[in-house]
Design a protein around this motif. Structure first.
Motif, PDB file in Angstrom:
ATOM      1  N   LEU A  61      15.326  12.698  15.555  1.00 46.13           N
ATOM      2  CA  LEU A  61      15.080  11.931  17.151  1.00 46.13           C
ATOM      3  C   LEU A  61      15.995  11.790  17.256  1.00 46.13           C
ATOM      4  O   LEU A  61      16.304  10.837  18.469  1.00 46.13           O
ATOM      5  N   VAL A  62      15.718  10.235  15.983  1.00 48.29           N
ATOM      6  CA  VAL A  62      16.345   8.560  16.373  1.00 48.29           C
ATOM      7  C   VAL A  62      18.437   9.395  16.488  1.00 48.29           C
ATOM      8  O   VAL A  62      18.610   8.349  16.934  1.00 48.29           O
ATOM      9  N   ARG A  63      18.284   9.373  15.081  1.00 49.56           N
ATOM     10  CA  ARG A  63      19.626   9.807  14.938  1.00 49.56           C
ATOM     11  C   ARG A  63      20.398  10.525  16.023  1.00 49.56           C
ATOM     12  O   ARG A  63      19.718  11.803  16.825  1.00 49.56           O
ATOM     13  N   PRO A  64      22.181  10.529  15.937  1.00 52.90           N
ATOM     14  CA  PRO A  64      22.788  11.446  17.114  1.00 52.90           C
ATOM     15  C   PRO A  64      23.240  12.836  16.343  1.00 52.90           C
ATOM     16  O   PRO A  64      22.654  13.066  14.999  1.00 52.90           O
ATOM     17  N   GLY A  65      23.347  14.235  16.805  1.00 46.37           N
ATOM     18  CA  GLY A  65      23.021  15.390  16.344  1.00 46.37           C
ATOM     19  C   GLY A  65      21.930  16.025  16.127  1.00 46.37           C
ATOM     20  O   GLY A  65      20.327  16.014  17.014  1.00 46.37           O
ATOM     21  N   THR A  66      22.075  17.071  15.692  1.00 46.03           N
ATOM     22  CA  THR A  66      21.178  17.546  15.511  1.00 46.03           C
ATOM     23  C   THR A  66      20.729  17.710  14.096  1.00 46.03           C
ATOM     24  O   THR A  66      21.387  17.702  13.222  1.00 46.03           O
ATOM     25  N   GLY A  67      19.005  18.027  14.062  1.00 50.06           N
ATOM     26  CA  GLY A  67      18.448  18.180  12.367  1.00 50.06           C
ATOM     27  C   GLY A  67      18.852  18.968  11.756  1.00 50.06           C
ATOM     28  O   GLY A  67      17.858  20.244  12.063  1.00 50.06           O
ATOM     29  N   VAL A  68      19.174  19.363  10.648  1.00 47.21           N
ATOM     30  CA  VAL A  68      18.981  20.759  10.653  1.00 47.21           C
ATOM     31  C   VAL A  68      17.815  20.802   9.430  1.00 47.21           C
ATOM     32  O   VAL A  68      17.903  20.233   8.159  1.00 47.21           O
ATOM     33  N   VAL A  69      16.857  21.555   9.063  1.00 45.40           N
ATOM     34  CA  VAL A  69      16.227  22.270   8.310  1.00 45.40           C
ATOM     35  C   VAL A  69      15.753  23.569   7.217  1.00 45.40           C
ATOM     36  O   VAL A  69      15.725  24.390   7.959  1.00 45.40           O
ATOM     37  N   VAL A  70      16.360  23.231   6.573  1.00 41.70           N
ATOM     38  CA  VAL A  70      16.409  23.944   5.453  1.00 41.70           C
ATOM     39  C   VAL A  70      14.958  24.548   4.430  1.00 41.70           C
ATOM     40  O   VAL A  70      13.527  23.490   4.030  1.00 41.70           O
ATOM     41  N   SER A  71      14.246  26.219   5.457  1.00 38.52           N
ATOM     42  CA  SER A  71      13.184  26.460   4.680  1.00 38.52           C
ATOM     43  C   SER A  71      12.478  28.000   4.349  1.00 38.52           C
ATOM     44  O   SER A  71      13.331  28.425   4.431  1.00 38.52           O
ATOM     45  N   GLY A  92      15.558  25.220  17.864  1.00 37.32           N
ATOM     46  CA  GLY A  92      16.263  26.629  17.314  1.00 37.32           C
ATOM     47  C   GLY A  92      15.489  26.786  16.076  1.00 37.32           C
ATOM     48  O   GLY A  92      15.781  26.455  14.964  1.00 37.32           O
ATOM     49  N   PHE A  93      15.949  28.414  15.304  1.00 42.38           N
ATOM     50  CA  PHE A  93      15.846  28.379  14.265  1.00 42.38           C
ATOM     51  C   PHE A  93      17.001  30.015  13.881  1.00 42.38           C
ATOM     52  O   PHE A  93      16.989  30.628  14.947  1.00 42.38           O
ATOM     53  N   LEU A  94      17.380  30.309  13.031  1.00 37.26           N
ATOM     54  CA  LEU A  94      18.320  31.009  12.544  1.00 37.26           C
ATOM     55  C   LEU A  94      17.737  31.533  11.033  1.00 37.26           C
ATOM     56  O   LEU A  94      17.772  31.236  10.346  1.00 37.26           O
ATOM     57  N   ASN A  95      17.275  33.021  11.360  1.00 40.00           N
ATOM     58  CA  ASN A  95      16.835  33.591  10.177  1.00 40.00           C
ATOM     59  C   ASN A  95      17.237  35.188  10.037  1.00 40.00           C
ATOM     60  O   ASN A  95      18.070  35.654  11.675  1.00 40.00           O
ATOM     61  N   LEU A 120      17.113  26.156   9.797  1.00 37.85           N
ATOM     62  CA  LEU A 120      17.112  27.748   8.693  1.00 37.85           C
ATOM     63  C   LEU A 120      16.885  28.265   7.395  1.00 37.85           C
ATOM     64  O   LEU A 120      16.446  27.313   6.760  1.00 37.85           O
ATOM     65  N   ALA A 121      17.046  29.435   7.165  1.00 34.17           N
ATOM     66  CA  ALA A 121      17.117  30.301   5.917  1.00 34.17           C
ATOM     67  C   ALA A 121      17.498  29.597   4.595  1.00 34.17           C
ATOM     68  O   ALA A 121      18.890  29.572   4.869  1.00 34.17           O
ATOM     69  N   PRO A 122      17.037  29.678   3.572  1.00 31.65           N
ATOM     70  CA  PRO A 122      18.485  28.656   2.667  1.00 31.65           C
ATOM     71  C   PRO A 122      19.402  30.235   1.989  1.00 31.65           C
ATOM     72  O   PRO A 122      20.395  29.416   2.464  1.00 31.65           O
TER      73      PRO A 122
END
Length: 625
Positions: A61-71, A92-95, A120-122
Motif C-alpha cells: 500500500l505504501v509503494r507505487p504499483g500492485t503487490g503480487v502475492v504468490v500463495s 483481486g485474485f487470479l486462479n 496468484l497461485a504459483p
C-alpha cells in the motif's frame, strides 16, 4: 462498486492505523515493513497469528504499483480478497476457479493500476500469459507466502514453488518478501538457497504461542477420549481434528455427528465441490468441527479456532507446529490436544519405508518422526522442547502445557527395558524370528496364547519374567524405548528390532529413565483447563451481554453479505468493544481492529448496540439480529 483508494498516506504507521485499525506494530513488524517499503528483500519467519500478512500488505500500500502475492491457497483466495476489500483495499485474485469474464476483469484492473494487491497461485507463473500480464503493469513487490513449500523434503512441498527463484531474474528491481510460520534452521537455510535470498534481511520472530496449551495423551480409547475432550472443554467451539487416513476422517466425523457435535469431513478423496462447501461452512459458521487429513488447513485465516486435535501422531514436529498453529490466531486461549500410540509409530515407519526418494531421504523422514515421538514422551515442558526444535532454546517451563500443569513422574526403567530388549534379542538370536510389540509383551507376561504356543515361545527363558507390570505399562515401555532410539520397527507388521544403542542397556552400561504412564481420573482434563495459564484476560461479566449482542449482529450481517463473520470483526475486537462500551465514533475508532472503512460502514450500528437497553425477561434475546 469501486472502493475509495487507501493509497493517499505514504507512512506505514498511518496505513496501519487508518486501514487496519491498529495503533502500534507488533514485535518485528515495523523493521520488516520499512525495509521492504524501501525496496529491500526479506525472509520472515513468524508464527501463525503473529501478523505476517501486514508485513507485505502495508509495503504494497505504501509503494507505487500492485503487490503480487504468490500463495498456494486457491480455495482461500476469495476470502482473503474479501477481507481486504472490507478494509477498503482494492484486491483481486487470479486462479483456476474463475471464469474468463472474471479473470479479464481482474487483469484489466491490474494493468490500469487499480489494484493494491493481486493474489496468484504459483502454477500460474508457469504460463507465459501471466508473465506478459505482469510485465504490462507496475509491481510494488512480490510476496511469497507459505515459503516453506519450497523445501523439497518438507511437510508441505509444492514443486511449483521452485519456479519462484526466477522472479528476481525477470524483475530484478522488484523487492521480494518470503514468509512462513514453520521453519527449522535447516528449512530456513533451504528456503534461503532455493529463493536466492542470501542477501535479504532475515527476521526470525519468537515462535512461542503462549495462548495455546499443548497436551499429549497416550491412546486408550481414542474416540471416547476425543469426545470427552470436546464435551468437557470445547463444547460449541470451532476446531479441527486431524486424522492420518481418509477412512479415519469419515469414521470420526460420523462418530462426532452421531454424538451431537456438528462435524464435517475433509480429505482429498471427496469431490472438489464438497470440499469447497465444507471449507466455506467451516469459515462462515460458528462452532463447526472439521475432521480432516492434512490436506486441510494451510493458511486458514479463521481466527476463532479454539482447538486443534490430532488422533494420529504427526509425521514431524514442523507439521505438528504448523497444524496446531491454526488454533487461537486471535490470541485467545486455545488447546492443542494429541492422542498417540505405539501403532502410530508402526504405521508411520511403514510409510517411510515405502516412500519415494533415496535412503538419505528416508533417514531424514525417520529423524523427523523420532523428534516428534520424543516430544510426546518427554517429561519436560512441551513448549521448551518444541521451541528448541526450531532453534529457540529456553530454560524456563511455560506453565501452560500438560507436563507443567501436571508434572510427570519419571522412574528407573532399566530392568524392564532390559527384559524387553532381551526378549527381542532371544527371538532373533535363538529362533531367527521377529515379532511385533503385542507378541513380545505376551511372552513377558507369560501368556500362553495360540501364537506363543505355536512357536514354542513359552520355553524361552524370558517367558513370564514381566508380570510386575500390566499390558498397558509394557506398551508404554516399548513406546518409550522406541522414542529413545533403543528399539526400532520395520515391515508391515511393525516387528521390533534392536538398535546399536540397545547393547549398552543389555550390558548394563546405560540406565534408562522413563515417564510413568498416567493414571488420570476421567475429569482430569477439565480440571487442567481450570488451572491453565492464559495470556488473554477473560471478558468481564458486565460486558458479556453486549458481547453476545455484538456477536448476534455480526452473525446476521455476515450471513446477509455471504462472508465469514471474522471478516467483519474478530472476536478480540468485539471483546474490546464490549469492555469499553464506546459512546461515540471517536471512542470506537480507538479500538484495535476498527479502521476507517469499517468505522464508516458499521460504526453507527455498533454504537446503537452499545447503548441498547437489555431486554426484559421473556423478550426475544436475539432481537439485535
Amino acid at each position: 462498486m469501486t472502493l475509495p483508494s487507501v493509497r493517499a498516506p505514504r507512512d506505514a504507521t498511518d496505513v496501519l492505523r487508518r486501514v487496519f485499525g491498529y495503533e502500534s506494530f507488533r514485535d518485528g513488524q515495523q523493521e520488516i515493513i520499512e525495509h521492504v517499503a524501501a525496496g529491500g528483500d526479506a525472509l520472515v519467519l513468524m508464527p501463525t497469528g503473529g501478523g505476517k500478512s501486514l508485513c507485505y500488505q502495508i509495503p504494497a500500500l505504501v509503494r507505487p504499483g500492485t503487490g503480487v502475492v504468490v500463495s498456494p491457497l486457491i480455495a482461500l483466495m476469495q476470502d482473503q480478497v474479501e477481507a481486504l476489500r472490507a478494509l477498503g483495499v482494492q484486491a483481486g485474485f487470479l486462479n483456476s476457479t474463475q471464469d474468463d469474464s472474471a479473470r479479464r476483469e481482474v487483469e484489466a484492473a491490474f494493468v490500469a493500476g487499480e489494484l493494491d494487491l493481486l493474489y496468484l497461485a504459483p502454477e500460474r507463473l508457469r504460463l507465459r500469459s501471466t508473465v506478459e500480464l505482469l510485465d504490462r503493469g507496475e509491481i510494488a513487490l512480490f510476496a511469497i507466502d507459505e515459503a516453506h513449500c519450497v523445501a523439497q523434503w518438507g511437510h508441505d512441498f509444492r514443486p511449483d514453488y521452485l519456479l519462484l527463484s526466477e522472479l528476481s531474474q525477470h524483475w530484478p528491481q522488484v523487492p521480494r518478501i518470503a514468509l512462513t510460520a514453520t521453519a527449522t534452521p535447516a528449512t530456513h537455510k533451504e528456503i534461503t538457497a532455493r529463493l536466492g535470498l542470501e542477501n535479504a534481511r532475515h527476521v526470525v520472530a519468537d515462535f512461542d504461542r503462549p495462548n495455546i496449551q499443548y497436551r499429549m495423551v497416550p491412546k486408550k480409547e481414542p474416540k471416547a477420549q476425543l469426545l470427552e475432550f470436546l464435551r468437557t472443554e470445547h463444547a460449541g467451539d470451532a476446531g479441527i481434528v486431524y486424522c492420518l487416513s481418509r477412512a479415519s476422517v469419515e469414521k470420526i466425523a460420523d462418530f462426532l455427528a452421531t454424538n451431537g457435535i456438528a462435524a464435517l469431513p475433509y480429505h482429498a478423496g471427496l469431490d472438489a465441490r464438497v470440499r469447497a462447501e465444507h471449507q466455506a461452512r467451516f469459515l462462515r459458521e460458528d462452532g463447526l468441527v472439521m475432521v480432516a487429513t492434512i490436506a486441510f488447513g494451510m493458511g486458514i485465516d479463521k481466527p476463532d479456532v479454539r482447538f486443534v486435535a490430532h488422533l494420529d501422531l504427526p509425521k514431524s514436529v514442523e507439521g505438528y507446529y504448523q497444524e496446531t498453529g491454526r488454533a487461537g490466531r486471535d490470541g485467545l486461549r486455545s488447546t492443542a490436544w494429541l492422542a498417540y500410540g505405539l501403532q502410530d509409530v508402526v504405521q508411520l515407519r511403514r510409510l517411510i519405508d515405502t516412500s519415494e526418494g533415496d535412503a538419505a531421504h528416508r533417514r531424514r523422514l525417520g529423524h523427523h518422526l523420532d523428534a516428534m515421538f520424543a516430544l510426546c514422551e518427554t517429561v519436560e515442558c512441551r513448549r521448551v522442547g518444541l521451541l528448541a526444535y526450531f532453534g529457540q532454546p529456553r530454560s524456563a517451563p511455560c506453565g501452560n502445557c500438560d507436563t507443567c500443569l501436571e508434572p510427570q513422574q519419571s522412574w528407573d526403567a532399566t530392568v524392564p527395558a532390559q527384559k524387553v530388549l532381551s526378549a527381542v534379542l532371544r527371538l532373533h538370536r535363538e529362533r531367527r524370528q521377529k515379532f511385533g510389540a503385542g507378541h513380545v509383551i505376551d511372552i513377558l507376561l507369560g501368556k500362553r496364547t495360540p501364537k506363543v504356543g505355536q512357536h514354542g515361545h513359552d520355553t524361552l527363558t524370558v517367558f513370564g519374567i514381566g508380570t510386575e507390570l500390566g499390558e498397558a505399562e509394557w506398551r508404554g515401555v516399548v513406546r518409550q524405548l522406541l522414542a529413545q532410539g533403543l528399539l526400532t520397527v520395520e515391515g508391515d507388521h511393525g516387528t521390533l528390532l534392536l538398535t546399536d544403542a540397545s547393547g549398552e542397556v543389555l550390558r548394563k552400561e546405560r540406565t534408562v529413565s522413563m515417564r510413568r504412564e498416567p493414571q488420570r481420573p476421567a475429569k482430569a482434563a477439565a480440571a487442567a483447563k481450570n488451572r491453565r495459564a492464559a495470556a488473554p484476560v477473560e471478558l468481564p461479566e458486565h460486558a458479556m451481554p453486549l458481547f453476545e449482542r455484538l456477536r448476534a449482529w455480526r452473525a446476521a450481517t455476515a450471513k446477509e453479505q455471504s462472508i465469514p463473520a471474522y471478516i467483519i470483526f474478530h472476536d478480540a475486537t468485539l471483546r474490546e468493544i464490549a469492555t469499553v462500551a464506546p459512546a461515540s465514533l471517536a471512542d470506537l475508532a480507538t479500538v484495535n481492529g476498527v479502521g476507517e472503512n469499517k468505522l464508516t460502514k458499521y460504526g453507527d450500528e455498533i454504537l446503537r448496540l452499545c447503548t441498547e437497553e437489555e431486554p426484559p425477561p421473556g423478550d426475544d434475546p436475539n432481537r439485535a439480529e
